[in-house]
Design an enzyme around this catalytic site. Structure first.
Site, PDB file in Angstrom:
ATOM      1  N   LYS A   1       0.868  -1.183   0.000  1.00 25.66           N
ATOM      2  CA  LYS A   1       0.000   0.000   0.000  1.00 25.66           C
ATOM      3  C   LYS A   1       0.897   1.223   0.000  1.00 25.66           C
ATOM      4  CE  LYS A   1      -4.359   1.162   0.108  1.00 25.66           C
ATOM      5  NZ  LYS A   1      -5.566   0.508  -0.412  1.00 25.66           N
TER       6      LYS A   1
ATOM      7  N   ASP B   1      -6.776   4.499  -4.632  1.00 23.18           N
ATOM      8  CA  ASP B   1      -7.497   4.398  -3.352  1.00 23.18           C
ATOM      9  C   ASP B   1      -8.102   5.792  -3.163  1.00 23.18           C
ATOM     10  OD1 ASP B   1      -7.765   2.543  -0.793  1.00 23.18           O
ATOM     11  OD2 ASP B   1      -7.312   4.516   0.011  1.00 23.18           O
TER      12      ASP B   1
END
Ligand code: NDP
Length: 449
Positions: A129, A169
């Site tokens: 991430k 995201d």
């Protein structure tokens, strides 16, 4: 709340100590460890092999400076992150978040969750991430482009289609991915389409990727409704918080399946429309005009806009939190329970606080954690990588069918694992145990990694 035994408790304490101040990360680790007691009894080798300690420590955490020039010719400096958490199952895979709240604790919580989510998809992808504390809101397209180019000028050396494949995201959609892909291609002088997912259709993107997290969430929830309550979305009143990528396509699929979405939100407030949210208006306002939700009520007199209110006070049958972490606290959970909500499935990552999760489970509200219910986005990203590798392009229907079958498979893994451990209908336990065991069982034979 804890069912940890003393050994696991000691491991958790040491993780907290090694990662001071990263409260969201501690919360995400705790959620997993709290479910593992029964597994560790059956699999003592996980403790002997120090699997938890190894998984909790990222393989690599990269932090970097991102300098860029704003439209007033002033230099701005942001911080960039990439956590390459676990490559046990495949190349690191997970999105980039651009939001002012981003710091190491957010990136590590998201990366940690991603490991198990990706395991549940069964697609051979590891967990990663990244992101930045950059706020795209209110920035011009040129400012966003200059920021993305600077971000990629550092990130490019850490990624490629076999090592690490970022996606979007919060705050990172097709526009940002486009600018980053352009810069990557320019630096490495290779058309390596599989290095990023969520790309535009013209340069290697996949049909259904835009819709995937929202659609996948609804496919999963539909199966939850069928399997546990013998019902469907038909006629159900639903609340979907947020009004971004996940929320919009969750609303679209719920409406297709006959449900009615009566409220959605942004970070300033929410709209409540008992006649059902008008999706065409919502999409235009958010995706094309990039405006706030207040514009919606100017066009729809049946809708009210409530500034700063609590969306969870509206009675509903199904709640799908799809904005951000910790958006349902205990107080909101108690209101949802009192108002007769039957199912809560997470579109966002960790949107429910631990005490709220506990309250849902105690009250027999069926609750599914994001690492299972929102996995459709990353799953379709892996389908995008597959198409890039084979230089193929699938039709919308073909990709959508694949997504649906992956979501049903994730549902069944969670459901069956919970049944195996005598907690039928407990998706929290089912998802965490199933995800953890896949990673642990793959990791141990690889030796000391
Ligand atoms: P977007 O940026 O498209 O939308 C985010 C939405 O949530 C916006 O409506 C935003 O409102 C709202 N929001 C963001 N931060 C807050 C906050 N602090 N308080 C209240 N509302 C907030 O992001 P996505 O839709 O892509 O992501 C939403 C969630 O889903 C995140 O938790 C993300 O990690 C998760 N997720 C996303 C996936 C994807 O494929 N995109 C995959 C799996 C999970 P505003 O415009 O006012 O900021």
């Amino acid at each position: 709340m804890s069912s940890m035994d003393s050994k696991v408790s000691a491991i958790y304490d040491s993780i907290v100590k090694r990662n001071p101040g990263e409260v969201e990360f501690h919360q995400a680790v705790r959620e997993v460890l709290d479910q593992l007691d029964v597994v560790l009894e059956r699999h003592p080798e996980y403790l002997d092999q120090k699997v938890i300690e190894r998984i909790a420590e990222p393989e690599r955490m990269i932090t970097f400076r991102v300098p860029w020039m704003d439209d007033k010719n002033q230099i701005q400096v942001n911080r960039g992150f990439r956590v390459q958490y676990s490559s046990v199952l495949g190349p690191y895979k997970g999105g980039l978040r651009f939001h002012p709240t981003v710091y190491s604790g957010i990136i590590k919580f998201l990366g940690f969750e991603q490991i198990f989510k990706n395991a549940l998809t069964g697609q051979g992808i590891g967990g990663g991430k990244g992101g930045s504390d950059f706020d795209p809101k209110g920035k011009s397209d040129n400012e966003v482009m200059r920021f993305c180019q600077s971000f990629m000028t550092e990130l490019y050396r850490h990624i490629n289609d076999f090592t690490d494949v970022p996606a979007g995201d919060i705050g990172v959609g097709a526009r940002e991915i486009g600018y980053m892909f352009g810069q990557y291609k320019r630096i490495v002088n290779r058309y390596e389409a599989g290095v990023l997912t969520g790309k535009g259709l013209a340069y290697g993107g996949s049909l259904v990727r835009t819709e995937a997290t929202g659609y996948g969430l609804v496919y999963f929830t539909d199966e939850v409704l069928r399997k546990n309550l013998g019902t469907s979305f038909e006629g159900k009143k639903c609340i979907v918080s947020g009004s971004g990528n996940v929320a919009i396509y969750a609303i679209e699929k719920i409406q297709e399946l006959g449900g009615k979405v009566i409220a959605c939100s942004d970070s300033n407030g929410y709209i409540h429309d008992e006649t059902g949210i008008n999706l065409d208006t919502l999409k235009r306002i958010k995706e094309v005009e990039r405006k706030r939700l207040t514009s919606y009520v100017e066009e729809h007199k049946s809708a009210k806009y409530i500034a700063g209110g609590n969306i969870w006070e509206i009675p509903c049958d199904v709640a799908l939190p799809s904005a951000t972490q910790n958006e349902i606290n205990l107080e909101s959970a108690e209101i949802l329970i009192k108002n007769g909500c039957k199912v809560v499935t997470e579109g966002a990552n960790m949107p429910t606080t631990p005490d709220a999760v506990h309250a849902f489970i105690e009250a027999n509200v069926i609750y599914a954690p994001g690492k299972a219910s929102n996995a459709g986005g990353v799953a379709t990203s892996a389908l995008e990588m597959q198409q890039n590798a084979s230089r193929d392009r699938w039709t919308f229907d073909y990709a959508d069918q694949k997504l649906k079958s992956i979501m049903l498979n994730i549902h069944d893994q969670c459901y069956n694992t919970a049944a195996e451990y005598n907690v039928i209908g407990n998706y929290l336990k089912g998802a965490n145990i199933a995800g953890f065991c896949i990673v642990a069982d793959t990791m141990i034979p690889m030796g000391l990694i």
